[in-house]
Design an enzyme around this catalytic site. Structure first.
Site, PDB file in Angstrom:
ATOM      1  N   HIS A  84       0.828  -1.218   0.000  1.00 61.43           N
ATOM      2  CA  HIS A  84       0.000   0.000   0.000  1.00 61.43           C
ATOM      3  C   HIS A  84       0.855   1.259   0.000  1.00 61.43           C
ATOM      4  O   HIS A  84       0.372   2.335  -0.319  1.00 61.43           O
ATOM      5  CB  HIS A  84      -1.060  -0.025   1.116  1.00 61.43           C
ATOM      6  CG  HIS A  84      -0.584   0.286   2.498  1.00 61.43           C
ATOM      7  ND1 HIS A  84      -0.274  -0.679   3.428  1.00 61.43           N
ATOM      8  CD2 HIS A  84      -0.391   1.462   3.127  1.00 61.43           C
ATOM      9  CE1 HIS A  84       0.090  -0.110   4.565  1.00 61.43           C
ATOM     10  NE2 HIS A  84       0.027   1.193   4.408  1.00 61.43           N
ATOM     11  N   ASP A 220       1.346  -7.730   2.281  1.00 62.41           N
ATOM     12  CA  ASP A 220       1.464  -6.282   2.036  1.00 62.41           C
ATOM     13  C   ASP A 220       2.928  -5.847   1.868  1.00 62.41           C
ATOM     14  O   ASP A 220       3.505  -5.206   2.726  1.00 62.41           O
ATOM     15  CB  ASP A 220       0.804  -5.532   3.212  1.00 62.41           C
ATOM     16  CG  ASP A 220       0.445  -4.101   2.842  1.00 62.41           C
ATOM     17  OD1 ASP A 220       0.950  -3.600   1.821  1.00 62.41           O
ATOM     18  OD2 ASP A 220      -0.344  -3.479   3.583  1.00 62.41           O
ATOM     19  N   SER A 654       4.072   2.089   8.468  1.00 62.08           N
ATOM     20  CA  SER A 654       3.833   1.110   7.422  1.00 62.08           C
ATOM     21  C   SER A 654       5.116   0.844   6.672  1.00 62.08           C
ATOM     22  O   SER A 654       5.804   1.779   6.262  1.00 62.08           O
ATOM     23  CB  SER A 654       2.783   1.619   6.448  1.00 62.08           C
ATOM     24  OG  SER A 654       1.526   1.289   6.934  1.00 62.08           O
TER      25      SER A 654
HETATM   26  N1  ARG Z   1      -4.844   0.619   7.786  1.00 62.69           N
HETATM   27  C1  ARG Z   1      -3.561   0.737   7.160  1.00 62.69           C
HETATM   28  C2  ARG Z   1      -3.052   2.168   7.277  1.00 62.69           C
HETATM   29  O1  ARG Z   1      -3.548   2.925   8.022  1.00 62.69           O
HETATM   30  C3  ARG Z   1      -3.576   0.244   5.758  1.00 62.69           C
HETATM   31  C4  ARG Z   1      -4.316   1.088   4.756  1.00 62.69           C
HETATM   32  C5  ARG Z   1      -4.233   0.594   3.359  1.00 62.69           C
HETATM   33  N2  ARG Z   1      -4.998  -0.607   3.140  1.00 62.69           N
HETATM   34  C6  ARG Z   1      -6.318  -0.625   2.802  1.00 62.69           C
HETATM   35  N3  ARG Z   1      -6.931  -1.773   2.669  1.00 62.69           N
HETATM   36  N4  ARG Z   1      -7.006   0.483   2.593  1.00 62.69           N
HETATM   37  O2  ARG Z   1      -2.480   2.818   6.477  1.00 62.69           O
HETATM   38  N1  GLU Z   2      -1.232   1.321   7.689  1.00 60.10           N
HETATM   39  C1  GLU Z   2      -0.568   2.338   8.453  1.00 60.10           C
HETATM   40  C2  GLU Z   2       0.420   3.132   7.598  1.00 60.10           C
HETATM   41  O1  GLU Z   2       0.220   3.272   6.415  1.00 60.10           O
HETATM   42  C3  GLU Z   2       0.036   1.730   9.643  1.00 60.10           C
HETATM   43  C4  GLU Z   2      -1.049   1.359  10.525  1.00 60.10           C
HETATM   44  C5  GLU Z   2      -1.095   2.207  11.764  1.00 60.10           C
HETATM   45  O2  GLU Z   2      -1.695   3.279  11.761  1.00 60.10           O
HETATM   46  O3  GLU Z   2      -0.489   1.722  12.719  1.00 60.10           O
HETATM   47  O4  GLU Z   2       1.345   3.718   8.099  1.00 60.10           O
END
Ligand code: ARG
Ligand code: GLU
Length: 719
Positions: A84, A220, A654
């Site tokens: 991502h 990921d 991330s």
């Molecule tokens: N929750 C993660 C973050 O805050 C991953 C976001 C990307 N993935 C998704 N399925 N939208 O960035």
């Molecule tokens: N998915 C998050 C990022 O893009 C990390 C998840 C979190 O917030 O810990 O940095």
């Protein structure tokens, strides 16, 4: 008496002993944590992690693309980050013929690696405490405004002076809410190329449905490489550039993890707010987030309805959905977590204990009224924060309004405007139109518009509403009637009309643009914001920053008295940090226990060829059926996919490396558990867990799935 004990107990458990797995530590100051880290199982020294004289692990961690973390895994500058995090570049390089999003991409030689103009990898070279120099000239009597001015000027001066002595890029960041300043020397790599990515049904498996959720089965990861000039300088893309030879790269462990194992995460957490007074936590979790969650939920319902009906619309709104949905889901977790954990009550007990402590000594006079001041200022702040939230979660979610804003400059054109300038504006607008209409579906926008405007009217008092909304209330039978008229009259909802306008643009058409109801609506809400909301937000948030600076200083003094050996960690601020904790499952609610890892079996259980997020390719199924996992299998014979541990991470982490007791790579951090997302405000070790993809799954996909064994050969593998 009982009550006092109780609140003291709560305070101690929330605060005085920063718990072992809470905290995002500045690597330069990690000596303070070494003993604890080693007691928890670490076999190396903190000098191995961060050293300025010798090569150390910090030489293999980068800020990737300005918002994520990446780590170097070979002596040829090979870099891992999340799928991502690489997503925009994967999309950038994808075409109908080469659909890397769907099919994945693997460069089998350096020549096949794809340049990514604009992508950077930033490596911290060293850090210096410059607090005294930044605050030189600040006196007891200095006012808030004067202080801000002095700090700004001193920072500019220090950077200018130091720039003359170094090639590195410099930044000075505030830590502990303006109580400490560090100057950071960065090497900024500007030639970063795309090397590999799995198909989205591996890299994004589970999609938004599983986002923030454990158990998780997402592969990921994506792979890039840093290039430098033949002399080893970090320069822009050039054909003659060569792979970067880093001072350090992470060895990769094939040993996997067991419950209770020590781990640490090294990366760039963006933003936390762990030191707020209770009034602020309450406002965030019980006033602002519920509004955002409610509004976004309603918008997402509308998206879903149309996305389910039409595969084209599903793709058009996939990224918008992911974007809105990420915050929506996270904030729901924050609200629930804060309430279950009694977060506001705990903060409140701390506020009281703090004020009591302030009362014991004359030297603590600055802290006596703080909580009272916070309560007053946050109360003033609330209507303006709500106004901002309503604006951004309603009016600015109407796509045709924000699109119309791209034409504002053309609306100002007169017959005296030079033709070149007009041509440039037309070209810009054309580009914006291309991007916009590719992913625009008017029925969604129209339905969203009616819904959000009604919500805005229902929930904001008349004097907190842009004039447009009051006009709707006065002049139209209902909101729907206004919206229908808006979409019938605006030219910005139709690609044909916009192209017509741009193809034959003449200065005489500017007036027509200026009168377009979508552009007028956009300008009306923004004017209201800039005149009535923004100045108050700016004024009050300055006051809050000043109070928070003093509160932070007080909390540090308070803490140091109880806890002389362990410092407090500063809130995340997009600077390099280390966090550590143990691998382990958790119990999110009564009778439910989560194991600490997931396997490929779980992917097959979730498989559903009908649901986009759960498609499994034949190739992966084949490998599963033949159990062809090679050396990447766990000792239990299965293929482990992801695992959780008690590391205190946040957005920006991330792609961060998660490392074992020897500093070998175990996986890539990519998310947190939904139940623990409140950890940005208050940390509870029993439910706050970070989610990582197991590096053995990453290597299995590279090697067995994609056959990109040449990449594996570059790496240092510890069996
Ligand atoms: N929750 C993660 C973050 O805050 C991953 C976001 C990307 N993935 C998704 N399925 N939208 O960035
Ligand atoms: N998915 C998050 C990022 O893009 C990390 C998840 C979190 O917030 O810990 O940095």
């Amino acid at each position: 008496m009982k009550k006092i004990f109780l609140s003291l107990f709560i305070v101690m458990s929330v605060f005085m002993n920063v718990r072992a797995d809470e905290g995002m530590w500045i690597p330069m100051l990690l000596q303070n944590n070494e003993k604890e880290m080693q007691e928890m199982g670490m076999n190396i020294t903190v000098e191995d992690i961060y050293s300025i004289n010798n090569s150390s692990m910090k030489d293999a961690v980068v800020l990737f693309g300005g918002g994520c973390t990446g780590e170097i895994v070979s002596d040829k500058g090979l870099l891992f980050t999340n799928h991502h995090c690489g997503f925009d570049w994967i999309q950038h390089h994808s075409t109908v013929e080469h659909d890397y999003l769907t099919d994945g991409f693997w460069a089998m030689s350096f020549e096949e690696e794809l340049p990514c103009p604009g992508l950077t990898a930033v490596m911290l070279k060293k850090m210096e405490d410059v607090t005294d120099r930044v605050l030189a000239g600040v006196e007891k009597s200095t006012t808030t405004e004067e202080r801000a001015e002095i700090v700004k000027n001193n920072i500019a001066k220090i950077i200018e002076e130091t720039s003359a002595t170094t090639d590195y890029e410099l930044e000075i960041k505030s830590f502990y809410h303006g109580n400490k300043y560090y100057m950071i020397y960065n090497e900024v790599f500007k030639d970063v190329r795309m090397v590999g990515t799995p198909p989205s049904n591996i890299g994004k498996f589970g999609g938004d449905t599983d986002n923030w959720v454990w158990p998780r089965h997402t592969g990921d990861f994506s792979i890039f490489r840093i290039y430098v000039s033949p002399e080893g300088k970090a320069v822009e893309y050039n054909e003659d550039n060569v792979p970067y030879k880093p001072a350090y790269h992470f060895p990769i462990s094939l040993k996997g993890v067991e419950e209770g194992d020590f781990t640490f995460v090294f990366g760039y957490p963006a933003r936390t707010n762990e030191y707020l007074p209770s009034v602020a936590v309450n406002q965030e979790a019980n006033v602002i987030y519920p509004v955002s969650v409610d509004l976004r939920g309603k918008i997402l319902d509308i998206y879903n309805k149309y996305q389910e009906k039409d595969p084209k619309v599903r793709i058009q709104y996939a990224s918008k959905h992911a974007h809105l949905g990420n915050g929506w889901k996270k904030w729901m977790g924050v609200i629930e977590g804060i309430n279950n954990f009694k977060g506001v009550e705990k903060k409140h007990a701390f506020d009281k204990a703090f004020t009591k402590w302030a009362n014991y000594s004359r030297s603590r006079g600055a802290y006596l009224e703080l909580i009272k001041d916070f309560n007053r200022v946050y109360a003033e702040y609330e209507p303006y924060r709500l106004a901002t939230t309503y604006l951004s979660e309603t009016a600015l979610q109407i796509e045709v309004l924000t699109f119309a804003a791209n034409f504002n400059a053309l609306a100002q054109v007169t017959k005296d405007t030079p033709q070149e300038q007009i041509d440039a504006l037309v070209a810009e607008a054309r580009e914006a139109a291309k991007v916009f209409f590719k992913d625009y579906y008017q029925p969604i926008d129209q339905e969203v518009a009616a819904m959000v405007l009604q919500e805005y009217i229902n929930n904001q008092p008349a004097d907190f509403r842009p004039e447009l909304l009051n006009t709707i209330v006065e002049k139209y039978d209902n909101v729907q009637a206004y919206v229908d008229e808006l979409f019938a009259k605006t030219m910005f909802a139709s690609e044909e009309n916009v192209n017509n306008l741009l193809d034959n643009f003449k200065a005489s058409k500017a007036k027509k643009i200026a009168k377009d109801p979508a552009l007028m609506a956009y300008k009306n809400v923004m004017d209201f914001y800039f005149t009535n909301v923004r100045p108050n937000v700016a004024k009050i948030s300055n006051e809050i920053s000043e109070l928070q600076r003093i509160f932070m200083r007080g909390q540090m003094e308070f803490h140091a008295e109880q806890n002389p050996d362990k410092m407090m960690y500063p809130d995340a601020n997009f600077s390099l940090r280390v966090t550590y904790g143990k691998v382990g499952g958790f119990s999110p609610r009564d009778a439910v226990h989560y194991k600490h890892y997931t396997t490929l079996d779980g992917i097959m259980q979730k498989e559903n060829p009908e649901i986009y997020d759960y498609v499994v390719t034949d190739r992966l199924r084949e490998l599963y059926e033949t159990k062809d996992y090679g050396r990447y299998a766990d000792k239990d014979g299965s293929m482990h996919v992801a695992f959780i541990a008690g590391n205190h991470t946040t957005g920006g982490n991330s792609g961060s490396p998660i490392l074992n007791a020897d500093g070998h790579l175990l996986g890539l951090n990519f998310d947190r558990t939904w139940e623990g997302t409140m950890s940005d405000l208050i940390y509870d070790p029993s439910i706050c867990k970070n989610i990582s993809v197991d590096v053995r799954y990453v290597l299995f996909i590279i090697d067995k799935y994609a056959g990109a064994t040449c990449l594996i050969d570059e790496m240092t593998i510890v069996e």
